[in-house]
Design a protein around this motif. Structure first.
Motif, PDB file in Angstrom:
ATOM      1  N   LYS A  65      21.294 -20.717-101.314  1.00 38.12           N
ATOM      2  CA  LYS A  65      21.080 -21.817-100.259  1.00 38.12           C
ATOM      3  C   LYS A  65      21.996 -21.566 -99.104  1.00 38.12           C
ATOM      4  O   LYS A  65      23.308 -21.387 -99.346  1.00 38.12           O
ATOM      5  N   LEU A  66      21.681 -21.309 -98.024  1.00 33.34           N
ATOM      6  CA  LEU A  66      22.330 -20.986 -96.467  1.00 33.34           C
ATOM      7  C   LEU A  66      21.976 -22.102 -95.487  1.00 33.34           C
ATOM      8  O   LEU A  66      20.813 -22.422 -95.269  1.00 33.34           O
ATOM      9  N   GLU A  67      23.077 -23.061 -95.067  1.00 35.36           N
ATOM     10  CA  GLU A  67      22.771 -23.898 -94.017  1.00 35.36           C
ATOM     11  C   GLU A  67      23.344 -23.076 -92.828  1.00 35.36           C
ATOM     12  O   GLU A  67      24.319 -22.642 -92.603  1.00 35.36           O
ATOM     13  N   MET A  68      22.474 -23.205 -91.666  1.00 38.14           N
ATOM     14  CA  MET A  68      22.675 -22.813 -90.441  1.00 38.14           C
ATOM     15  C   MET A  68      22.906 -23.995 -89.330  1.00 38.14           C
ATOM     16  O   MET A  68      21.789 -24.699 -89.238  1.00 38.14           O
ATOM     17  N   GLY A  69      24.009 -24.260 -88.826  1.00 41.77           N
ATOM     18  CA  GLY A  69      24.062 -25.344 -87.987  1.00 41.77           C
ATOM     19  C   GLY A  69      24.326 -24.642 -86.618  1.00 41.77           C
ATOM     20  O   GLY A  69      25.136 -23.927 -86.388  1.00 41.77           O
ATOM     21  N   TYR A  70      23.424 -25.338 -85.618  1.00 45.56           N
ATOM     22  CA  TYR A  70      23.204 -24.989 -84.358  1.00 45.56           C
ATOM     23  C   TYR A  70      23.937 -25.720 -83.449  1.00 45.56           C
ATOM     24  O   TYR A  70      23.826 -27.038 -83.252  1.00 45.56           O
ATOM     25  N   PHE A  71      24.743 -25.023 -82.312  1.00 45.66           N
ATOM     26  CA  PHE A  71      25.083 -25.818 -81.245  1.00 45.66           C
ATOM     27  C   PHE A  71      24.399 -24.951 -79.942  1.00 45.66           C
ATOM     28  O   PHE A  71      24.490 -23.859 -79.683  1.00 45.66           O
ATOM     29  N   HIS A  72      23.594 -25.807 -79.216  1.00 42.67           N
ATOM     30  CA  HIS A  72      23.062 -25.188 -78.180  1.00 42.67           C
ATOM     31  C   HIS A  72      23.626 -25.025 -76.770  1.00 42.67           C
ATOM     32  O   HIS A  72      24.177 -25.967 -76.148  1.00 42.67           O
ATOM     33  N   VAL A  73      23.964 -23.722 -76.428  1.00 44.24           N
ATOM     34  CA  VAL A  73      24.902 -23.564 -75.313  1.00 44.24           C
ATOM     35  C   VAL A  73      23.861 -23.444 -73.923  1.00 44.24           C
ATOM     36  O   VAL A  73      23.127 -22.565 -73.941  1.00 44.24           O
ATOM     37  N   GLN A  74      24.135 -24.258 -73.008  1.00 45.69           N
ATOM     38  CA  GLN A  74      23.442 -24.502 -71.970  1.00 45.69           C
ATOM     39  C   GLN A  74      24.178 -23.716 -70.894  1.00 45.69           C
ATOM     40  O   GLN A  74      23.420 -23.267 -69.669  1.00 45.69           O
ATOM     41  N   ASP A  75      25.437 -23.602 -70.705  1.00 40.72           N
ATOM     42  CA  ASP A  75      26.286 -22.854 -69.922  1.00 40.72           C
ATOM     43  C   ASP A  75      27.473 -22.466 -70.334  1.00 40.72           C
ATOM     44  O   ASP A  75      27.993 -22.863 -71.388  1.00 40.72           O
ATOM     45  N   ILE A  76      28.045 -21.197 -69.968  1.00 44.30           N
ATOM     46  CA  ILE A  76      29.336 -20.754 -70.179  1.00 44.30           C
ATOM     47  C   ILE A  76      30.469 -20.749 -68.842  1.00 44.30           C
ATOM     48  O   ILE A  76      30.170 -20.149 -67.793  1.00 44.30           O
ATOM     49  N   VAL A  77      31.664 -20.931 -69.053  1.00 42.10           N
ATOM     50  CA  VAL A  77      32.614 -21.186 -67.892  1.00 42.10           C
ATOM     51  C   VAL A  77      33.889 -20.682 -68.748  1.00 42.10           C
ATOM     52  O   VAL A  77      34.009 -20.605 -69.732  1.00 42.10           O
ATOM     53  N   LYS A 121      41.245 -23.677 -72.154  1.00 41.69           N
ATOM     54  CA  LYS A 121      41.280 -23.543 -73.760  1.00 41.69           C
ATOM     55  C   LYS A 121      39.710 -23.281 -74.006  1.00 41.69           C
ATOM     56  O   LYS A 121      38.634 -23.364 -73.356  1.00 41.69           O
ATOM     57  N   THR A 122      39.572 -22.767 -75.188  1.00 44.94           N
ATOM     58  CA  THR A 122      38.016 -22.361 -75.926  1.00 44.94           C
ATOM     59  C   THR A 122      37.587 -23.511 -76.650  1.00 44.94           C
ATOM     60  O   THR A 122      38.254 -23.839 -77.612  1.00 44.94           O
ATOM     61  N   PHE A 123      36.548 -24.110 -76.207  1.00 44.63           N
ATOM     62  CA  PHE A 123      35.898 -25.170 -76.793  1.00 44.63           C
ATOM     63  C   PHE A 123      34.358 -25.294 -76.628  1.00 44.63           C
ATOM     64  O   PHE A 123      34.300 -24.808 -75.389  1.00 44.63           O
ATOM     65  N   PHE A 124      33.722 -26.314 -77.148  1.00 44.73           N
ATOM     66  CA  PHE A 124      32.233 -26.515 -76.839  1.00 44.73           C
ATOM     67  C   PHE A 124      32.030 -27.902 -76.792  1.00 44.73           C
ATOM     68  O   PHE A 124      32.487 -28.616 -77.662  1.00 44.73           O
ATOM     69  N   GLU A 125      31.689 -28.360 -75.510  1.00 49.97           N
ATOM     70  CA  GLU A 125      31.300 -29.843 -75.476  1.00 49.97           C
ATOM     71  C   GLU A 125      30.257 -30.146 -74.534  1.00 49.97           C
ATOM     72  O   GLU A 125      30.139 -29.408 -73.451  1.00 49.97           O
ATOM     73  N   VAL A 162      33.356 -24.046 -82.971  1.00 49.05           N
ATOM     74  CA  VAL A 162      32.433 -24.937 -83.221  1.00 49.05           C
ATOM     75  C   VAL A 162      32.736 -25.200 -84.915  1.00 49.05           C
ATOM     76  O   VAL A 162      32.161 -25.970 -85.303  1.00 49.05           O
ATOM     77  N   LYS A 163      33.858 -24.570 -85.474  1.00 48.00           N
ATOM     78  CA  LYS A 163      33.944 -24.565 -86.824  1.00 48.00           C
ATOM     79  C   LYS A 163      34.088 -25.920 -87.404  1.00 48.00           C
ATOM     80  O   LYS A 163      33.478 -26.417 -88.430  1.00 48.00           O
ATOM     81  N   ASP A 164      34.515 -26.947 -86.751  1.00 45.39           N
ATOM     82  CA  ASP A 164      34.912 -28.171 -87.317  1.00 45.39           C
ATOM     83  C   ASP A 164      34.086 -29.251 -86.614  1.00 45.39           C
ATOM     84  O   ASP A 164      34.398 -30.487 -86.916  1.00 45.39           O
ATOM     85  N   LEU A 165      33.234 -28.698 -85.897  1.00 49.71           N
ATOM     86  CA  LEU A 165      32.164 -29.771 -85.219  1.00 49.71           C
ATOM     87  C   LEU A 165      31.042 -30.054 -86.025  1.00 49.71           C
ATOM     88  O   LEU A 165      30.705 -29.220 -86.867  1.00 49.71           O
ATOM     89  N   GLU A 166      30.200 -31.156 -85.898  1.00 46.32           N
ATOM     90  CA  GLU A 166      29.052 -31.564 -86.626  1.00 46.32           C
ATOM     91  C   GLU A 166      28.032 -30.764 -85.927  1.00 46.32           C
ATOM     92  O   GLU A 166      27.847 -31.118 -84.470  1.00 46.32           O
ATOM     93  N   PRO A 167      27.045 -30.007 -86.295  1.00 47.43           N
ATOM     94  CA  PRO A 167      25.973 -29.508 -85.409  1.00 47.43           C
ATOM     95  C   PRO A 167      24.860 -30.318 -84.826  1.00 47.43           C
ATOM     96  O   PRO A 167      24.769 -31.213 -85.342  1.00 47.43           O
TER      97      PRO A 167
END
Length: 435
Positions: A2-14, A18-22, A171-176
């Protein structure tokens, strides 16, 4: 499995501190990211440039594409390559969907390197024009490769793998935002209803024609030139067990990004239990000598018949010499009573009238074409070039020649040199229609 794939949808990159996703925005600390790249002392120069859909940007020579990801549980990224050798295909993986790391040469290209246009008519040739691309533009001290038509590009390709994992870890510790679950049960544990559905196997023929290590596709870090056809859980393929090789004309190449996003496997998994009983993936190789080709075809047949396959999809990476491997496998499976659909590109000449495959068979009567490598294309100038445009004409790009680049920056070339323009995984929207 069983494999779970959690997605975070990237709309822009700047770029930022620091390196983070929000809120759909991926921010990258450029200095920190480049430190990851420069861990390899063979890399003498590196920079990061962002290229987005619709930008007036041309990128070449492109060597590989990697999706930013991280393992949350149940394995590591790129096992046996940049990380220790452990199984993948289970646990949870987080994915920055809509983003991509491109390995780009600052100067030197070759037969296997391609071009991506982010806008204009060239953007219609490749799926990578639709992504937010982190272009790792680098040069190396690997002088022995610079004047070689075939290059391993190891330092730059491995740096792209490390960079993709570094970015993915934010995004390792974020909720997808979205979660897909892929569960592939052993055959004996499947319900009677599933077992009564048509049984289908997927055969993926990886490029492996170079005898020397370092050029071919890797499975868990193992050079596919040295392997026999192997049954794999499809979850393993979706979770990064395969890394793209450097040897293959660019349009036909299956990038590391496409291996982990294999659209054919995803569709087979989606149909499993509804319309088919998906048995698994037979990962095979493409050989040079006839005896090797026949041996692999025999093994594919043996595995497929032992599984009880009634149908098969056979996907070929490349064209030319590999066409004989492709047709041999189709013949063997059809002779065993297994109905086959093939997926491959073709080399029909600029007028479309040449023989599409080097080898043909009346049994290969259901083939999905992903495009003509010889298609002649004209591309207008672009305001921005990432990498070096001259490499297309100077360094033996499979779709370019000495006069490909015109004085105004426009290009005349063949589809052969467009990065992953017609690879066989289904991650594109181009085909050839027979009227």
């Amino acid at each position: 499995m069983k494999l779970e794939m959690g997605y975070f949808h990237v709309q822009d990159i700047v770029f930022g501190e620091k390196t983070f996703f929000e809120n759909g925005i991926l921010t990258i600390n450029k200095e920190e990211a480049l430190n990851i790249v420069l861990q390899d002392e063979n890399i003498t120069y590196a920079d990061l440039i962002i290229a987005k859909e619709g930008d007036p940007i041309r990128i070449t020579p492109v060597k590989d594409a990697v999706e930013p990801r991280c393992k949350v549980s149940g394995g590591v990224m790129f096992p046996g390559v940049t990380n220790k050798l452990v199984p993948v295909g289970q646990g949870r993986t987080h994915v920055l969907k809509g983003s991509c790391v491109l390995a780009v040469g600052k100067h030197w290209g070759g037969f296997q390197d391609g071009l991506i246009d982010m806008s204009g008519p060239g953007a219609k040739q490749t799926m990578f024009s639709q992504l937010n691309n982190i272009c790792l533009v680098a040069d190396t001290n690997e002088d022995f490769e610079k004047n070689q038509q075939q290059k391993k590009n190891k330092a730059l390709r491995w740096a792209a793998l490390r960079l993709a994992e570094y970015v993915g870890n934010c995004v390792k510790d974020l909720e997808p935002e979205e979660l897909d679950v892929y569960e592939h049960l052993p055959l004996v544990q499947r319900s009677k209803e599933v077992r009564e559905l048509p049984s289908v196997v997927y055969v993926l023929q990886l490029q492996s024609q170079m005898l020397e290590n370092g050029y071919n596709a890797l499975v868990y870090g193992w050079d596919t030139n040295h392997m026999l056809p192997t049954l794999m859980n499809p979850n393993e393929l979706l979770d990064g067990a395969i890394v793209s090789g450097s040897f293959m004309p660019s349009s036909s190449k299956i990038s590391t990004y496409q291996h982990a996003n294999n659209a054919t496997i995803k569709r087979l998994m989606e149909e499993h239990g509804k319309t088919i009983n998906f048995l698994g993936a037979i990962v095979s190789n493409l050989n040079v000598q006839l005896e090797e080709k026949q041996r692999s075809a025999f093994f594919v047949r043996q595995i497929a018949t032992s599984l009880g396959a009634q149908g098969a999809i056979v996907a070929e990476e490349g064209y030319g010499n590999p066409d004989s491997d492709f047709i041999l496998v189709v013949d063997e499976l059809e002779d065993a009573g297994i109905k086959v659909v093939g997926i491959t590109n073709e080399c029909t000449g600029r007028d479309g009238k040449s023989q599409p495959l080097v080898d043909l068979s009346e049994k290969a009567n259901a083939i999905v074409s992903t495009g003509n490598v010889s298609q002649f294309i004209k591309l207008p100038p672009m305001e921005i070039v990432i990498g070096e445009l001259e490499s297309l004409a100077r360094d033996g790009n499979s779709g370019g020649w000495a006069e490909s680049v015109l004085p105004d920056g426009s290009i005349e070339m063949e589809n052969n040199g467009v990065f992953c323009a017609d690879s066989s995984t289904g991650n594109h929207y181009k085909t050839v229609v027979e009227y």
